[in-house]
Design a protein around this motif. Structure first.
Motif, short mmCIF file in Angstrom:
data_model
loop_
_atom_site.label_atom_id
_atom_site.label_comp_id
_atom_site.label_asym_id
_atom_site.label_seq_id
_atom_site.Cartn_x
_atom_site.Cartn_y
_atom_site.Cartn_z
N ASP A 121 -2.77 -3.49 -15.11
CA ASP A 121 -1.92 -3.67 -13.94
C ASP A 121 -2.74 -4.44 -12.90
OD1 ASP A 121 -0.20 -3.53 -11.80
OD2 ASP A 121 0.28 -1.39 -12.07
N TYR A 122 -2.84 -5.75 -13.12
CA TYR A 122 -3.75 -6.58 -12.33
C TYR A 122 -3.28 -6.78 -10.90
CZ TYR A 122 -5.24 -7.45 -17.09
OH TYR A 122 -5.66 -7.28 -18.39
N ARG A 123 -1.97 -6.78 -10.67
CA ARG A 123 -1.48 -6.95 -9.32
C ARG A 123 -1.81 -5.72 -8.46
NH1 ARG A 123 1.39 -10.99 -7.70
NH2 ARG A 123 1.89 -11.57 -9.86
N GLU A 124 -1.62 -4.53 -9.03
CA GLU A 124 -1.97 -3.31 -8.31
C GLU A 124 -3.49 -3.23 -8.10
OE1 GLU A 124 -0.93 0.35 -6.39
OE2 GLU A 124 0.26 -1.36 -7.09
N ALA A 125 -4.24 -3.60 -9.13
CA ALA A 125 -5.70 -3.59 -9.00
C ALA A 125 -6.16 -4.53 -7.90
CB ALA A 125 -6.34 -3.97 -10.32
N ALA A 126 -5.57 -5.73 -7.83
CA ALA A 126 -5.95 -6.70 -6.81
C ALA A 126 -5.71 -6.15 -5.41
CB ALA A 126 -5.17 -7.99 -7.01
N MET A 127 -4.59 -5.41 -5.25
CA MET A 127 -4.30 -4.83 -3.94
C MET A 127 -5.39 -3.85 -3.51
SD MET A 127 -3.03 -1.85 -2.37
CE MET A 127 -2.00 -0.99 -3.55
N TRP A 128 -5.88 -3.02 -4.44
CA TRP A 128 -6.92 -2.05 -4.09
C TRP A 128 -8.26 -2.74 -3.84
CZ3 TRP A 128 -5.76 2.33 -2.16
CH2 TRP A 128 -4.57 2.98 -2.53
N PHE A 129 -8.57 -3.76 -4.62
CA PHE A 129 -9.81 -4.51 -4.37
C PHE A 129 -9.76 -5.21 -3.02
CE2 PHE A 129 -10.35 -4.72 -9.20
CZ PHE A 129 -11.38 -3.79 -9.20
N TYR A 130 -8.59 -5.74 -2.66
CA TYR A 130 -8.43 -6.39 -1.36
C TYR A 130 -8.68 -5.38 -0.24
CZ TYR A 130 -6.35 -8.88 2.56
OH TYR A 130 -6.15 -9.49 3.78
N ASN A 131 -8.12 -4.18 -0.40
CA ASN A 131 -8.32 -3.14 0.60
C ASN A 131 -9.79 -2.76 0.74
OD1 ASN A 131 -5.81 -1.68 1.96
ND2 ASN A 131 -5.15 -2.48 -0.02
N ALA A 132 -10.50 -2.73 -0.38
CA ALA A 132 -11.93 -2.41 -0.33
C ALA A 132 -12.69 -3.44 0.48
CB ALA A 132 -12.50 -2.31 -1.73
N MET A 133 -12.29 -4.71 0.34
CA MET A 133 -12.98 -5.79 1.05
C MET A 133 -12.61 -5.89 2.52
SD MET A 133 -13.02 -9.07 -1.54
CE MET A 133 -11.26 -9.02 -1.91
N ASN A 134 -11.34 -5.59 2.84
CA ASN A 134 -10.83 -5.96 4.16
C ASN A 134 -10.29 -4.83 5.02
OD1 ASN A 134 -10.93 -9.04 3.88
ND2 ASN A 134 -9.77 -8.47 2.06
N GLU A 135 -9.95 -3.71 4.42
CA GLU A 135 -9.24 -2.68 5.19
C GLU A 135 -10.00 -1.36 5.31
OE1 GLU A 135 -6.60 -3.51 6.71
OE2 GLU A 135 -6.24 -5.44 5.74
#
Length: 322
Positions: A279-293
């Motif tokens: 589930d790469y789209r969901e994974a990308a969302m969590w990685f984005y949050n780790a970097m930015n949120e």
């Protein structure tokens, strides 16, 4: 002022002479406590001092350091590890400090440097650490009226940099001591709890996480632990659960973190969980949050290298440009 150098060592034949040579001329007494060397450490130590003592190792660094300190006789005690080096510039600063040290100062902090280059269990390349201690403390009454005893030590923050140059990691030794404390029924202090979790995320193997899981499950469910400790614990447990493919534990423990402001470590764990399941789209969302949120609570890598790599991997799978 006269200084006693106190060290505890074990199998430090590669680094001990380098350390002692860099302190030459600054110490008036050298005390070296050996905790069971099987190499030439004691022979090297004997070239610098006749005060070399044996101490039976009991998985307790404090006990060994207290023994070393008990042998000191000078005004101040300088505590050093064998993998530390004082360069010429900072030797000169140390010499000035020694010649001008005020008797009221009880602790001098030095800048401990070169941490990140060696994969040690720390998140900062430089940090202040107490290194020089007044051997005998004088208790003093203060205030002209309603007098009280001064209890806080007088601390001076110097600009002297101690360079840390380890030959290898000692995390395996640390994990063994942490687990021994847990297995023998002793509660890890808040400080050791944080250090255990932090060392796991910086240098722990899969086996190290799995071995630590029971201790941190207990912490995560302990109502007497602080919120910070619970959040540290669930990060470790979720990492172990991800390795085991345990969805129920991932859900239960991740929510304990995400009910408050989530951590970068937890976002990375969820990103990896969804990535491993395609589930790469969901994974990308969590990685984005780790970097930015979110902010990291155990290792700065959780907000930088790890999610950046994960996000790029997701983008590649989704055919997107980063």
């Amino acid at each position: 002022m006269e200084f006693s150098l106190c060290m505890i060592v074990k199998n430090e034949e590669k680094t001990l002479a380098r350390c002692l040579d860099s302190l030459h001329g600054l110490m008036d007494e050298i005390i070296i406590v050996d905790t069971g060397s099987t190499d030439a450490t004691k022979e090297i130590a004997a070239r610098y001092t006749d005060k070399v003592y044996d101490f039976t190792w009991v998985d307790d660094f404090s006990a060994a350091r207290n023994f070393a300190f008990s042998k000191a006789t000078k005004d101040y005690i300088y505590s050093a590890d064998a993998d530390e080096v004082l360069d010429a510039e900072n030797w000169a600063k140390f010499d000035i400090l020694k010649r001008n040290l005020i008797n009221d100062i009880e602790i001098v902090q030095f800048i401990y440097g070169n941490q990140l280059d060696n994969g040690t269990a720390y998140n900062f390349d430089e940090e202040l650490r107490p290194k020089l201690f007044k051997r005998l403390r004088t208790f003093t009454w203060i205030e002209p009226v309603h007098e009280q005893m001064r209890l806080d030590p007088v601390v001076y923050d110097s600009d002297i940099v101690i360079t840390h140059k380890p030959e290898g990691l000692h995390s395996g030794r640390d994990y063994r001591i942490f687990l021994k404390e847990f297995n023998e029924g002793r509660r890890l202090s808040k400080h050791l709890h944080h250090m255990y979790a932090m060392e796991l995320f910086i240098s722990g193997s899969d086996d190290d996480f799995l071995a630590a899981e029971p201790a941190f499950v207990q912490s995560a469910c302990d109502e007497t632990r602080s919120l910070d400790e619970v959040k540290e614990a669930v990060c470790v447990v979720c990492h172990a659960a991800r390795l085991r493919g345990d969805a129920d534990t991932m859900l239960k423990m991740s929510l304990k973190d995400l009910l408050t402001e989530g951590s970068a470590e937890m976002c990375c764990e969820l990103g990896r969980w969804f990535y491993d399941r395609g589930d790469y789209r969901e994974a990308a969302m969590w990685f984005y949050n780790a970097m930015n949120e979110t902010e990291p609570i155990l290792t700065i890598q959780a907000a930088k290298e790890w999610p950046e790599k994960g996000y790029r991997m997701c983008a590649e799978k989704l055919g997107l440009e980063v």
